[in-house]
Design an enzyme around this catalytic site. Structure first.
Site, mmCIF file in Angstrom:
data_model
loop_
_atom_site.group_PDB
_atom_site.id
_atom_site.type_symbol
_atom_site.label_atom_id
_atom_site.label_comp_id
_atom_site.label_asym_id
_atom_site.label_seq_id
_atom_site.Cartn_x
_atom_site.Cartn_y
_atom_site.Cartn_z
ATOM 1 N N LYS A 22 0.828 -1.261 -0.143
ATOM 2 C CA LYS A 22 0.125 -0.013 -0.064
ATOM 3 C C LYS A 22 0.923 1.346 -0.071
ATOM 4 C CE LYS A 22 -1.953 1.774 4.008
ATOM 5 N NZ LYS A 22 -1.577 3.210 4.262
ATOM 6 N N ASN A 23 1.783 1.246 0.869
ATOM 7 C CA ASN A 23 2.584 2.675 1.087
ATOM 8 C C ASN A 23 3.566 2.831 -0.155
ATOM 9 O OD1 ASN A 23 1.437 2.991 3.211
ATOM 10 N ND2 ASN A 23 2.898 2.629 4.727
ATOM 11 N N CYS A 117 -6.315 12.998 12.688
ATOM 12 C CA CYS A 117 -6.096 11.864 12.359
ATOM 13 C C CYS A 117 -6.393 10.910 13.757
ATOM 14 C CB CYS A 117 -4.901 11.597 11.679
ATOM 15 S SG CYS A 117 -4.266 9.861 11.406
ATOM 16 N N ARG A 122 -0.471 14.458 13.319
ATOM 17 C CA ARG A 122 0.088 14.533 11.966
ATOM 18 C C ARG A 122 0.185 15.372 11.107
ATOM 19 N NH1 ARG A 122 -1.763 8.325 10.038
ATOM 20 N NH2 ARG A 122 0.147 8.442 8.840
ATOM 21 N N ASP A 306 3.800 0.512 12.271
ATOM 22 C CA ASP A 306 2.746 -0.029 11.693
ATOM 23 C C ASP A 306 2.469 -1.551 12.159
ATOM 24 O OD1 ASP A 306 1.956 2.199 10.347
ATOM 25 O OD2 ASP A 306 2.666 1.701 8.243
ATOM 26 N N ARG A 398 -8.819 -0.449 4.220
ATOM 27 C CA ARG A 398 -7.990 0.283 3.830
ATOM 28 C C ARG A 398 -6.510 -0.121 3.456
ATOM 29 N NH1 ARG A 398 -6.557 4.920 7.509
ATOM 30 N NH2 ARG A 398 -5.112 5.215 5.691
#
Ligand code: UD1
Length: 419
Positions: A22-23, A117, A122, A306, A398
């Protein structure tokens, strides 16, 4: 709204294929703005963050085709609107990655501020300051960033804090700036190396990706290419923890173990037996209860934030006491009260959780709060005795492609139902 129903306390066994990162996919999709011809990305994950990015790019004038083999053909070479609207940006903070490419190519960009967030404030100050260093004029008003530049000029950029997306934004902006940009204290994540490899294929001149100092020599233009996104190390890590927390044995395929050293190291400390090949990792817990492990998050190559929530879940049922310290985001412990409702013994002291491993958790009704916190609740539910219900599954969608299908392949008793 969808919910997950999980009946736990069954070891996971089998093998699954890990999706593309994803990133990596998000910045590379935004990098398509820089190219003067279409880009084809292969190995992209089916995730709502990818759909949000595509919707945002389409709203600005991109055209794309989703192919059935996980590839995306995208033409962002001629944007017709240089505004990223609040309605699209608010659901995904990575939308800020449109700023660098748009400003570099068109000399102008209006991007909604990403806003609050769940996991912390952030801010985007590092992105804005570095773009100003490159010669942009930036004003923030009415919730939008208004950026202009008559041509960005390469310069020395020093980040006073390591930021993944700020590093990516500045690399992208600098690719077609005049002259050379040197970024110091750059983030070193593998996803940055992936973005840079794609940009180099597009014609950019970049060296040092994967280190703290990255040098970008501006070129006149970038061209479209075909590029395969790297595997998702966080998805892979999450499934390996699922095997460890249930005492199972699984193989994750389509992975690069070199980018997962800190995660694998911690899994070995829990007592897991791990074998890696060029593109697979096998974890065998041999039915044993994991040993508690201390975890402290920090920028790559250290332990990733993460994966913090997933290891917190693992520690709740591990043998022994542990501490889990979060140094990247100030509010990334929203899974703690939910895990406690399953019988976990967790005490939050500042940015550290003290965990006393219990023999077992019990199923409960749980609320997903953010992407990785939700993953930790799924893991805890897989290990728990009885049935758990997890609400607000959209957080998981997501970042985890068809999570219940992959877990079912590994033998989990999991269903997605609609309210
Ligand atoms: C990226 C990842 C996310 C991961 C995070 C940290 C993507 C799309 N997302 O997020 O999954 O959890 O890296 O590895 O790649 N900060 C500032 N000012 C800024 C920018 C950041 O103060 O302008 C702070 C943040 O609040 C945070 C720290 O810097 O405390 C690191 O955040 P950053 O690396 O920027 O995270 P993201 O790039 O948003």
């Amino acid at each position: 709204m969808y919910k997950l129903i999980i009946k736990g306390a069954q070891p996971l066994n089998g093998s699954i294929k890990i999706a593309g990162s994803k990133n990596s996919s998000l910045p590379i999709l935004f990098a398509s703005i820089l190219a003067d011809s279409p880009v084809t990305l292969t190995n992209t994950p089916h995730l709502s963050d990818v759909s949000t990015t595509l919707r945002l790019l389409m709203d600005m004038g991109s055209e794309f085709v989703l192919e059935s083999d996980s590839s995306i053909f995208i033409d962002s070479s001629k944007l017709t609107k240089l505004t990223a609207e609040y309605s699209l940006v608010k659901t995904m903070r990575a939308s800020i990655l449109a700023l660098g490419p748009m400003l570099a190519k068109y000399g102008k960009a209006k991007i909604s501020l990403p806003g609050g967030c769940a996991i912390g404030a952030r801010p985007v100050n590092l992105h804005l300051k570095a773009l100003e260093d490159l010669g942009a004029t930036i004003e923030v008003k009415n919730g939008y960033i208004y950026a202009e530049a008559e041509g960005l000029i390469g310069t020395e950029v020093y980040f006073e804090q390591v930021s993944v997306t700020a590093t990516e934004n500045i690399i992208m902006a600098a690719t077609i700036a005049k002259g050379t940009t040197v970024i110091s204290n750059a983030a070193q994540e593998p996803e940055i190396v992936d973005l840079v490899n794609c940009l180099i294929k597009m014609g950019a001149k970049i060296s040092g990706a994967g280190t703290a100092i990255i040098t970008i020599k501006g070129v006149d233009k970038l061209s479209g290419v075909s590029y395969a996104v790297c595997p998702d190390r966080i998805e892979a890590g999450t499934y390996l923890v699922a095997a460890a927390i249930t005492g199972g044995s699984i193989t994750v395929k389509n992975v690069r173990h070199q980018s997962m050293r800190s995660i694998i190291g911690k899994l070995i400390e829990t007592g897991a037996n791990i074998k890696s090949t060029k593109n697979s990792i096998t974890l065998n817990m041999n039915g044993k209860r994991p040993k508690a492990v201390n975890v402290k998050t920090s920028a790559y190559p250290n332990f990733p934030t993460d994966m913090q929530a997933q290891f917190t879940a693992l520690n709740t049922i591990a043998d022994g006491h542990s501490t889990i310290t979060e140094t990247i985001f100030e509010n990334r412990f929203m899974h703690i009260p939910e895990l406690a409702r399953m019988g976990a013994d967790l005490t939050l002291e500042g940015n550290t959780v003290v965990c006393k491993g219990v023999k077992s958790l019990t199923g409960a009704n749980l609320m997903a709060t953010d992407l990785r916190a939700s993953a930790s609740l799924v893991l805890a539910a897989l290990a728990a005795k009885g049935t758990s219900t997890i609400e607000r599954v959209y957080h998981l969608d997501r970042g985890y492609e068809t999570i219940e299908e992959k877990l079912k392949l590994l033998g989990a008793n999991i269903e997605r139902i609609q309210d």
